[in-house]
Design a protein around this motif. Sequence first.
Motif, mmCIF file in Angstrom:
data_model
loop_
_atom_site.group_PDB
_atom_site.id
_atom_site.type_symbol
_atom_site.label_atom_id
_atom_site.label_comp_id
_atom_site.label_asym_id
_atom_site.label_seq_id
_atom_site.Cartn_x
_atom_site.Cartn_y
_atom_site.Cartn_z
ATOM 1 N N HIS A 42 0.842 -1.192 0.000
ATOM 2 C CA HIS A 42 0.000 0.000 0.000
ATOM 3 C C HIS A 42 0.880 1.247 0.000
ATOM 4 N N VAL A 43 0.525 2.233 -0.808
ATOM 5 C CA VAL A 43 1.297 3.474 -0.912
ATOM 6 C C VAL A 43 0.354 4.661 -0.771
ATOM 7 N N ASP A 44 0.796 5.677 -0.025
ATOM 8 C CA ASP A 44 -0.043 6.867 0.170
ATOM 9 C C ASP A 44 0.834 8.045 0.560
ATOM 10 N N ILE A 45 0.215 9.236 0.606
ATOM 11 C CA ILE A 45 0.911 10.473 0.963
ATOM 12 C C ILE A 45 0.114 11.191 2.043
ATOM 13 N N LYS A 46 0.796 11.673 3.077
ATOM 14 C CA LYS A 46 0.170 12.449 4.153
ATOM 15 C C LYS A 46 0.769 13.847 4.170
ATOM 16 N N LYS A 47 -0.092 14.849 4.164
ATOM 17 C CA LYS A 47 0.339 16.249 4.141
ATOM 18 C C LYS A 47 0.490 16.776 5.565
ATOM 19 N N LEU A 48 1.648 17.407 5.864
ATOM 20 C CA LEU A 48 1.931 17.927 7.198
ATOM 21 C C LEU A 48 2.378 19.385 7.113
ATOM 22 N N GLY A 49 1.862 20.228 8.006
ATOM 23 C CA GLY A 49 2.315 21.610 8.064
ATOM 24 C C GLY A 49 3.748 21.694 8.570
ATOM 25 N N ASN A 50 4.555 22.557 7.951
ATOM 26 C CA ASN A 50 5.948 22.721 8.365
ATOM 27 C C ASN A 50 6.046 23.438 9.701
ATOM 28 N N ILE A 51 7.180 23.252 10.375
ATOM 29 C CA ILE A 51 7.452 23.878 11.672
ATOM 30 C C ILE A 51 8.475 24.985 11.456
ATOM 31 N N PRO A 52 8.226 26.207 11.905
ATOM 32 C CA PRO A 52 9.224 27.281 11.738
ATOM 33 C C PRO A 52 10.454 27.027 12.606
ATOM 34 N N ASP A 53 11.606 27.528 12.170
ATOM 35 C CA ASP A 53 12.833 27.394 12.948
ATOM 36 C C ASP A 53 12.666 28.063 14.302
ATOM 37 N N THR A 64 10.944 32.299 6.766
ATOM 38 C CA THR A 64 10.647 32.357 5.336
ATOM 39 C C THR A 64 10.403 33.780 4.871
ATOM 40 N N ASP A 65 10.721 34.015 3.613
ATOM 41 C CA ASP A 65 10.438 35.303 2.981
ATOM 42 C C ASP A 65 9.125 35.275 2.213
ATOM 43 N N ALA A 66 8.532 34.099 2.078
ATOM 44 C CA ALA A 66 7.282 33.971 1.335
ATOM 45 C C ALA A 66 6.149 34.614 2.128
ATOM 46 N N ARG A 67 5.305 35.340 1.425
ATOM 47 C CA ARG A 67 4.196 36.046 2.082
ATOM 48 C C ARG A 67 2.918 35.822 1.290
ATOM 49 N N ARG A 68 1.814 35.790 2.033
ATOM 50 C CA ARG A 68 0.497 35.715 1.418
ATOM 51 C C ARG A 68 -0.424 36.594 2.245
ATOM 52 N N GLY A 69 -0.845 37.708 1.646
ATOM 53 C CA GLY A 69 -1.677 38.644 2.387
ATOM 54 C C GLY A 69 -0.939 39.265 3.558
ATOM 55 N N GLY A 70 0.367 39.385 3.458
ATOM 56 C CA GLY A 70 1.162 39.963 4.527
ATOM 57 C C GLY A 70 1.608 38.969 5.574
ATOM 58 N N SER A 71 1.095 37.753 5.553
ATOM 59 C CA SER A 71 1.456 36.737 6.549
ATOM 60 C C SER A 71 2.501 35.788 5.972
ATOM 61 N N PRO A 72 3.450 35.340 6.802
ATOM 62 C CA PRO A 72 4.467 34.403 6.310
ATOM 63 C C PRO A 72 3.853 33.052 5.972
ATOM 64 N N VAL A 73 4.342 32.445 4.913
ATOM 65 C CA VAL A 73 3.844 31.144 4.464
ATOM 66 C C VAL A 73 4.929 30.109 4.706
ATOM 67 N N ILE A 74 4.704 29.235 5.665
ATOM 68 C CA ILE A 74 5.679 28.201 6.001
ATOM 69 C C ILE A 74 5.589 27.038 5.025
ATOM 70 N N GLY A 75 4.396 26.713 4.580
ATOM 71 C CA GLY A 75 4.223 25.633 3.620
ATOM 72 C C GLY A 75 4.015 24.279 4.275
ATOM 73 N N TYR A 76 4.148 23.247 3.471
ATOM 74 C CA TYR A 76 3.842 21.892 3.929
ATOM 75 C C TYR A 76 4.951 20.925 3.531
ATOM 76 N N SER A 77 5.016 19.839 4.293
ATOM 77 C CA SER A 77 5.830 18.683 3.928
ATOM 78 C C SER A 77 4.888 17.543 3.561
#
Length: 327
Positions: free
Chosen positions: A138-149, A169-182
């Motif tokens: 069985h193979v699958d993918i689980k999405k996890l929110g990244n943790i800031p340093d 991070t320097d990435a911004r969306r609506g003025g808020s930092p975007v950490i992203g996902y793993s």
Amino acid sequence: MSHPHARLTVHGRRLLIDRVRAGRPVAHVAEEMGISRATAHKWVRRWRDEGDAGLYDRSSRPRTTPHRTPADVEAQICQLRRERKLGPARIGPILGMPASTVHRVLTRHQMNRLRWMDRPTGQIIRRYERSRPGELVHVDIKKLGNIPDGGGHRIMPRQQANGNRQATTDARRGGSPVIGYSFVHTAIDDHSRLAYSEVLANERKETAAAFWERANTFFAEHGITVERVLTDNGSCYRSRLFAQTLSAANIIHKRTRPYRPQTNGKVERLNRTLLDEWAYVRPYSSNTERTEALADFLHTYNYHRCHTALGGQPPISRVNNPAGQYT
């Protein structure tokens, strides 16, 4: 099956018969073997009537059960359970029956636990297990929110955690930092439950195909030849690249029916275990720290952690087996 304190097993009953056939009185043999005369005569009588087959245990289930709930009433109980998802305490008053009786009926039909049912259709989920390692993975993918340093809001005040996000991070969306996902890519063998996981940056087809090549190498190193791979209908798994990667290794690709994650339930359950015993088991101060902890968890899971579906043994116990067990 004889109970632990039984005086006679099947072997003992054969010994009893052999002694009686040799001309010994049944009463004397019974005394020697520490059983009553009635018991000895019972087994001798069964042997004379049925031969060796009569020396085996019989079911204690009665031939008739006149007080059993009528079949039409059982059908009503199952219908209420299937359509309205009601429990014994609510079905009982509707049909004028004790809740305990309703519970026994639901248990008899394997409907006493809602997790054993497909909620939308009410059908019983058919559970299965492949007979040998490698027959199905069985193979699958689980999405996890990244943790800031420096850590997130789980281990420090939100204002300080927000500062860590700003610095990470320097990435911004609506003025808020975007950490992203793993994205945690996972493969688990259906028979042995041997598991392999990696934390990757995305779930694109190239990433999924490369992950499978490494996972296939992992299983091969443990003496497992993968025959089939089961995935959901994610775009990366429907890609031509993923199909070619499997075909190159002579592996058959199977996909689950849409909106039926239960079919891939073993890896879905492992995803939950990953969250409980690795991702959320303790606060991490960075995404890197959490990623590095995955290897230790997988080693514990595969080699030391008891698995209820394997009789309390770790997955490796079903891999390192005597030669010829699966042939």
